[in-house]
Design an enzyme around this catalytic site. Structure first.
Site, PDB file in Angstrom:
ATOM      1  N   GLU A 151       1.106  -0.991  -0.209  1.00  0.00           N
ATOM      2  CA  GLU A 151       0.534  -0.126   0.000  1.00  0.00           C
ATOM      3  C   GLU A 151       0.514   1.276   0.086  1.00  0.00           C
ATOM      4  O   GLU A 151       0.406   2.235  -1.068  1.00  0.00           O
ATOM      5  CB  GLU A 151      -1.229   0.088   1.593  1.00  0.00           C
ATOM      6  CG  GLU A 151      -2.427  -0.401   1.161  1.00  0.00           C
ATOM      7  CD  GLU A 151      -2.839  -0.106   2.203  1.00  0.00           C
ATOM      8  OE1 GLU A 151      -2.986   0.554   2.594  1.00  0.00           O
ATOM      9  OE2 GLU A 151      -3.714  -1.906   2.843  1.00  0.00           O
ATOM     10  N   ASP A 211      -2.537  -4.051   3.586  1.00  0.00           N
ATOM     11  CA  ASP A 211      -2.431  -3.870   4.923  1.00  0.00           C
ATOM     12  C   ASP A 211      -2.824  -5.318   5.039  1.00  0.00           C
ATOM     13  O   ASP A 211      -4.370  -6.099   3.718  1.00  0.00           O
ATOM     14  CB  ASP A 211      -3.129  -2.717   5.335  1.00  0.00           C
ATOM     15  CG  ASP A 211      -1.616  -1.761   6.263  1.00  0.00           C
ATOM     16  OD1 ASP A 211      -0.032  -2.160   4.725  1.00  0.00           O
ATOM     17  OD2 ASP A 211      -1.991  -0.061   5.741  1.00  0.00           O
ATOM     18  N   ASP A 266      -5.946  -6.205   7.292  1.00  0.00           N
ATOM     19  CA  ASP A 266      -7.150  -5.650   7.785  1.00  0.00           C
ATOM     20  C   ASP A 266      -8.519  -5.693   6.605  1.00  0.00           C
ATOM     21  O   ASP A 266      -8.039  -6.300   5.263  1.00  0.00           O
ATOM     22  CB  ASP A 266      -7.066  -4.080   8.704  1.00  0.00           C
ATOM     23  CG  ASP A 266      -6.825  -3.421   7.409  1.00  0.00           C
ATOM     24  OD1 ASP A 266      -6.986  -3.159   6.106  1.00  0.00           O
ATOM     25  OD2 ASP A 266      -6.355  -2.345   8.039  1.00  0.00           O
ATOM     26  N   GLU A 314      -9.945  -3.182   4.852  1.00  0.00           N
ATOM     27  CA  GLU A 314      -9.701  -2.170   3.596  1.00  0.00           C
ATOM     28  C   GLU A 314      -8.891  -2.713   3.069  1.00  0.00           C
ATOM     29  O   GLU A 314      -8.709  -2.296   1.530  1.00  0.00           O
ATOM     30  CB  GLU A 314      -9.192  -1.217   4.023  1.00  0.00           C
ATOM     31  CG  GLU A 314     -10.317  -0.014   5.192  1.00  0.00           C
ATOM     32  CD  GLU A 314     -11.187   0.123   3.686  1.00  0.00           C
ATOM     33  OE1 GLU A 314     -10.965   0.744   2.826  1.00  0.00           O
ATOM     34  OE2 GLU A 314     -12.635  -0.565   4.672  1.00  0.00           O
ATOM     35  N   TYR A 366       1.230  -3.843  13.504  1.00  0.00           N
ATOM     36  CA  TYR A 366       0.718  -3.195  12.962  1.00  0.00           C
ATOM     37  C   TYR A 366      -0.994  -2.558  14.081  1.00  0.00           C
ATOM     38  O   TYR A 366      -0.586  -3.179  14.613  1.00  0.00           O
ATOM     39  CB  TYR A 366      -0.890  -4.847  12.155  1.00  0.00           C
ATOM     40  CG  TYR A 366      -1.441  -3.387  11.096  1.00  0.00           C
ATOM     41  CD1 TYR A 366      -1.165  -2.964  10.194  1.00  0.00           C
ATOM     42  CD2 TYR A 366      -2.668  -3.990  11.704  1.00  0.00           C
ATOM     43  CE1 TYR A 366      -1.705  -2.286   9.058  1.00  0.00           C
ATOM     44  CE2 TYR A 366      -3.981  -3.186  10.173  1.00  0.00           C
ATOM     45  CZ  TYR A 366      -3.184  -2.239   9.224  1.00  0.00           C
ATOM     46  OH  TYR A 366      -4.372  -1.543   8.815  1.00  0.00           O
ATOM     47  N   ARG A 399      -3.489  -1.151  14.304  1.00  0.00           N
ATOM     48  CA  ARG A 399      -4.890  -1.044  13.863  1.00  0.00           C
ATOM     49  C   ARG A 399      -5.792  -2.433  14.147  1.00  0.00           C
ATOM     50  O   ARG A 399      -5.353  -3.212  13.659  1.00  0.00           O
ATOM     51  CB  ARG A 399      -5.491  -1.021  12.841  1.00  0.00           C
ATOM     52  CG  ARG A 399      -4.965   0.986  11.631  1.00  0.00           C
ATOM     53  CD  ARG A 399      -5.798   1.242  10.893  1.00  0.00           C
ATOM     54  NE  ARG A 399      -5.992   2.570  10.195  1.00  0.00           N
ATOM     55  CZ  ARG A 399      -4.614   2.896   9.138  1.00  0.00           C
ATOM     56  NH1 ARG A 399      -3.782   1.657   8.833  1.00  0.00           N
ATOM     57  NH2 ARG A 399      -3.968   3.842   9.500  1.00  0.00           N
ATOM     58  N   HIS A 424      -5.108  -9.123  14.033  1.00  0.00           N
ATOM     59  CA  HIS A 424      -3.722  -8.839  15.301  1.00  0.00           C
ATOM     60  C   HIS A 424      -4.012  -9.290  16.640  1.00  0.00           C
ATOM     61  O   HIS A 424      -4.963  -8.332  17.213  1.00  0.00           O
ATOM     62  CB  HIS A 424      -3.399  -7.982  14.144  1.00  0.00           C
ATOM     63  CG  HIS A 424      -4.675  -7.610  13.195  1.00  0.00           C
ATOM     64  ND1 HIS A 424      -3.931  -8.511  12.054  1.00  0.00           N
ATOM     65  CD2 HIS A 424      -5.614  -7.214  12.383  1.00  0.00           C
ATOM     66  CE1 HIS A 424      -4.531  -7.971  10.313  1.00  0.00           C
ATOM     67  NE2 HIS A 424      -5.242  -7.089  10.891  1.00  0.00           N
TER      68      HIS A 424
END
Length: 729
Positions: free
Chosen positions: A8, A84, A86, A88, A296, A298, A340
Site C-alpha cells: 500500500e 495491509d 485488515d 480495507e 500493525y 490497527r 491481529h
C-alpha cells in the site's frame, strides 16, 4: 523476470525489497486504486434495481499508478499482493487482482503483522488466496456509507445547509450533543464533607467522615456540618486493618487505548497518533538498514504472540530479575475481531534510548510509550502495604488510609506514565485515644458530566461497539472539518481540550433525530458493525444486508424531503459590492462569515469583523472603493472593481532602508542596510536596481557569526525521507 510485490505505502516498498532480495521488485499502489463510481441513478455507483450491483472506477489520481502496475505485472512471473492485513487491505488486494486480471484462486495474498525481515520472509512461505468474505464485508460497508453519505448529505445540504452526514460520524455527533444537553439540564446541588486533621508524634494525617449512626454520611448544608462538629469532642482509634494491595499492569495497547493514552500522557490528537504510529510500523532507517519498529497499529486485540512473550520474559529476567516476571493475559471483548495481536515493539533489542538518534521527538515519545506498555503488561504486579484506620467519636466514623510501595513490579518500566504516592500513617494502636484533632467542614457543589475529550470519546465509541480501530481518528477529524463541533479548552488553564457542538452541529443532530432516529442511533449502528463482522466470517449475506438497510432508509428519506423545513440563509441587510446580490451569513470550518447569496456564481466573502478594515479607502489605481475579502490566509483589502482592476493592498509595512554612512565603491551612491525577502539583513547600494552592488564582506562575516552560534545541522538521508513521508501523510 522478477516477482512483483504490491504494497500500500511507498515507504514500505524499499524496506521489503531489501528483505526479499534481487528476485523481487516491490512497488506501491498508494492506497485504494478504485472506488464506487459516481454514475448511475443518484450518482451512487450502485444499481439498486439490479441486486445492488456496484460499479467501480479507477480513481483519477491513480490512473498513472494503475498503468505502471499493469506494465510491471505483464513482465513479471508472479504478482503478490501485500496490502495491509485488515478489511480495507483485503479489498485493495481484490481491486488490484481485478484490474491486473490476476487469478482470484491463486495463492498470491501475503499477510504480515510487522515489517521485519523474519516476519516478511515467513509470510512469503505461507501465501493464501484473497479472502472473499472479507472483501464482501468491506464492499457492504462501502455501499452503506455511499448510500447514507450521498443521499443524507444531499438532503441536509438542501434543507439546512449542513455539509454531510455519515453512518458512524452522525452517531458520534449524537453522543456529543446528548452530553451537551445533559450539561444544560444539570442542576448544581450543594453538599459538605467533614475532615478530621489529626496530629500524633510530630506527624499529621487526615481522616474523612464516612458514617453517621452506621449509615453513609451525607451532609447537605453548613448547619448540618456544624451540628456534627459541635457534638464531637473525644476521638479514639476504633480499628486498624493492614493488608498488601496488588496492582496489575494494564493490557498492551490496542488502537483505541493507544489513542487514549497518547492523548492524556503525550498530548497527541488521534490523527497525529496514527500518523506517527504508521511511520513506526512502516520502517525507520537504522544504521545501514530500514526496519519496522512496531507491529500493525490497527487492531482490537490484546493478544501477544508466543514468540514475543518468550522474548519479553527473557528480557525482563535478564534486566530486572525473576521476581519481575509476570504472565501473559488477554482481555476478552465481544466486539473484538482479534485478527491481529496487540501493538508491540518488533525487536526488544531496539530500546527507545538506543535508537533515539534515528527518531523525531514525536516518534521517540510514542515508541517509548508503546515499548514500555508492552513489556510492562508481562511484568509482575506492584505491591503496596496498605493501612486503613477507623477513627471514631460517638456515632461518627472517620476513615484514614496510608500506603507505601513495597515492590514496584511493572512500575519499574511504566513508572513514567503511572505515578504512585507514599502516604504513611503514624504508628497507631486500637482503642488509642487521639488528643490533637481538629475538624474542618468543606463546602462542595455537584458538577455536571464531563464533556468528551478525544480520549473519552474514543473510549465511549469503543465500549458501545461503534466504528472500528481504523475509523476513530477519521470520525473526529470529519466532525471538526464539517463545522459540527469545536475542540477547545473547557476553561482557561485547562490542559485537556473537549468537544463542544456548534449551532450547526446541534441543528444537524436535531433534524437527524427528528426524521432518522431509528437508524442514526447507538444500538442500530453497533448492530450494523456486528453484521459486517458476520459477513467477514461468512455468516451473513452482504447484498441482503444492504437491501435490508435500503428498504428501511428510503421511506424515511422521502418523508424528510417532504416535511423537513428549509432553512433560509440569514441576510445581513447589505448588498454584494461585486454583483449587487444580498449578502448572507454562512458557517465554515473557521467559524461564521459573510458571503454573497449568489454563490457559486459570485465568490465574494468577508468575515463578520472585516468591515472595519476597509475604512472607506479607495483604490489608488482606479479610484473605486476598497472592500474586505477573505482568502486562505485571512482577510485582505482589494478593489471592488475586480476583475477589471486587480489591486490588492499589501498588509506588510515596507521598511525604509537604513543609511550606513559608507559609499558604494562601484557608483558612489550611499550604501544602505536592507532586508531581503527571506528576512535576512544585508548592505547594498541605494541606487538599486541600477546598481546591484552588495557588500559581500559584511554579509559573509554576519553569516559566520550567526553560524557559530548554532550547532551544525547534518542533513541526512533519513531526515529528507522523514520529511517526504510527513508530506505524504
Amino acid at each position: 523476470m522478477k516477482n512483483l510485490v504490491i504494497v500500500e505505502s511507498p515507504s514500505k516498498s524499499k524496506t521489503i525489497e531489501k528483505y526479499l532480495g534481487s528476485d523481487f521488485h516491490v512497488v506501491s499502489s498508494k492506497g485504494h486504486i478504485r472506488d464506487l463510481a459516481t454514475s448511475g441513478k443518484g450518482g451512487l455507483g450502485i444499481d439498486v434495481e439490479h441486486d445492488f450491483a456496484p460499479t467501480y472506477k479507477v480513481s483519477s489520481d491513480k490512473r498513472a499508478v494503475v498503468k505502471e502496475l499493469k506494465n510491471l505485472a505483464k513482465n513479471s512471473e508472479h504478482v503478490y499482493l501485500a496490502s495491509d492485513p485488515d478489511r480495507e487491505g483485503e479489498a485493495i488486494a481484490w481491486h488490484l487482482a481485478q484490474v491486473l486480471e490476476l487469478n482470484m484462486e491463486e495463492d498470491n495474498r501475503i499477510i504480515f503483522n510487522e515489517i521485519t525481515k523474519h516476519a516478511v520472509l515467513e509470510a512469503f512461505q505461507h501465501p493464501r488466496s484473497i479472502d472473499q468474505d472479507l472483501v464482501k464485508s468491506q464492499e457492504a460497508r462501502r455501499m452503506l456509507d455511499r448510500i447514507i453519505g450521498f443521499k443524507l448529505s444531499k438532503l441536509l445540504q438542501s434543507k439546512i445547509k449542513s455539509k454531510s452526514a455519515g453512518r458512524v460520524q452522525s452517531v458520534a455527533l449524537r453522543l456529543i450533543v446528548e452530553r451537551e444537553n445533559e450539561i444544560r439540564k444539570f442542576k448544581t446541588e450543594e453538599y459538605w464533607t467533614l475532615q478530621a486533621n489529626v496530629k500524633k508524634g510530630g506527624k499529621s494525617f487526615h481522616a474523612q467522615l464516612i458514617k453517621i449512626n452506621g449509615k453513609k454520611a451525607e451532609l447537605k448544608t453548613a448547619e448540618e456540618t456544624q451540628a456534627i462538629i459541635d457534638r464531637l469532642h473525644e476521638f479514639h482509634v476504633a480499628s486498624i486493618e493492614k493488608k498488601v494491595r496488588k496492582k496489575e499492569a494494564k493490557m498492551p495497547f490496542i488502537t483505541s487505548t493507544l489513542q487514549q493514552e497518547a492523548s492524556t500522557k503525550l498530548g497527541f490528537g488521534a490523527k497525529k497518533t496514527m500518523q506517527v504510529a504508521q511511520k513506526l510500523y512502516e520502517g525507520i532507517e537504522l544504521d545501514n538498514h530500514s526496519e519496522g519498529l512496531i507491529s500493525y497499529m490497527r487492531t482490537d486485540s490484546t493478544r501477544l504472540s508466543d514468540v514475543f512473550v518468550k522474548d519479553a520474559m527473557d528480557y525482563i529476567e535478564e534486566h530486572f530479575g525473576k521476581e519481575y516476571k509476570g504472565r501473559a493475559r488477554q482481555k476478552k471483548d465481544e466486539h473484538a475481531q482479534d485478527a491481529h495481536e496487540a501493538i508491540r515493539p518488533t525487536n526488544l533489542a531496539n530500546t527507545p534510548e538506543q535508537i533515539r538518534k534515528y527518531l523525531t521527538n514525536d516518534q521517540y515519545r510514542l515508541y517509548k510509550l508503546i515499548y514500555a506498555r508492552a513489556v510492562a503488561s508481562l511484568m509482575a504486579p506492584s505491591k503496596s502495604n496498605v493501612v486503613n484506620a477507623i477513627i471514631r467519636s460517638e456515632d461518627c466514623d472517620f476513615s484514614a488510609n496510608g500506603s507505601i510501595l513495597s515492590f514496584d513490579g511493572y512500575l519499574r518500566v511504566y513508572g513514567d506514565y503511572e505515578s504512585t504516592k507514599d502516604e504513611m500513617l503514624p504508628e497507631l494502636q486500637e482503642q488509642e485515644p487521639l488528643k490533637q484533632v481538629k475538624l474542618e467542614g468543606k463546602q462542595h457543589f455537584t458538577e455536571p458530566p464531563l464533556r468528551y475529550s478525544e480520549a473519552r470519546l474514543i473510549k465511549e465509541l469503543e465500549e458501545k461497539g461503534i466504528g472500528r480501530p481504523s475509523t476513530y481518528a477519521i470520525i473526529i477529524d470529519t466532525l471538526q472539518a464539517r463545522g459540527y463541533v469545536s475542540l477547545d479548552r473547557q476553561k482557561e488553564g485547562s490542559k485537556t481540550k473537549v468537544f463542544i457542538p456548534t449551532q450547526q452541529g446541534e441543528l444537524t443532530d436535531a433534524k437527524l433525530q427528528e426524521f432518522f432516529s431509528s437508524i442514526i442511533n447507538v444500538k442500530y449502528t453497533a448492530n450494523m458493525e456486528e453484521h459486517l463482522d458476520e459477513i467477514a466470517a461468512g455468516q451473513r449475506d452482504n447484498i441482503e444486508e444492504v437491501r435490508t438497510f435500503f428498504t428501511q432508509f428510503e421511506p424515511l428519506l422521502s418523508e424528510a424531503y417532504e416535511k423537513m423545513e428549509k432553512k433560509e440563509l440569514e441576510r445581513t441587510g447589505e448588498q454584494c459590492p461585486e454583483c449587487g446580490s444580498d449578502l448572507v451569513y454562512r458557517n465554515g470550518r473557521f467559524g461564521r462569515f459573510i458571503s454573497c447569496a449568489n454563490f457559486p456564481s459570485c465568490r465574494y466573502t468577508k468575515g463578520e469583523e472585516d468591515d472595519a478594515l476597509a475604512q472607506d479607502e479607495v483604490c489608488p489605481k482606479c479610484g473605486s472603493k476598497l472592500v474586505s475579502k477573505r482568502g486562505r490566509y485571512g482577510s485582505f483589502l482589494a478593489c471592488s472593481n475586480y476583475p477589471e482592476c486587480k489591486y490588492i493592498k499589501s498588509n506588510k509595512q515596507k521598511e525604509e532602508p537604513k543609511a550606513t554612512g559608507e559609499l558604494c565603491p562601484e557608483c558612489g551612491h550611499e550604501l544602505v542596510e536592507r532586508k531581503s525577502r527571506f528576512g535576512t539583513t544585508f548592505v547594498g547600494c541605494s541606487n538599486y536596481p541600477k546598481c546591484r552592488y552588495i557588500k559581500k564582506e559584511a554579509k559573509k562575516a554576519k553569516d559566520q557569526t550567526e553560524s557559530s552560534k548554532k550547532p551544525a545541522r547534518k542533513t541526512t538521508r533519513r531526515t529528507v525521507k522523514a520529511k517526504q513521508d510527513e508530506e505524504e501523510a
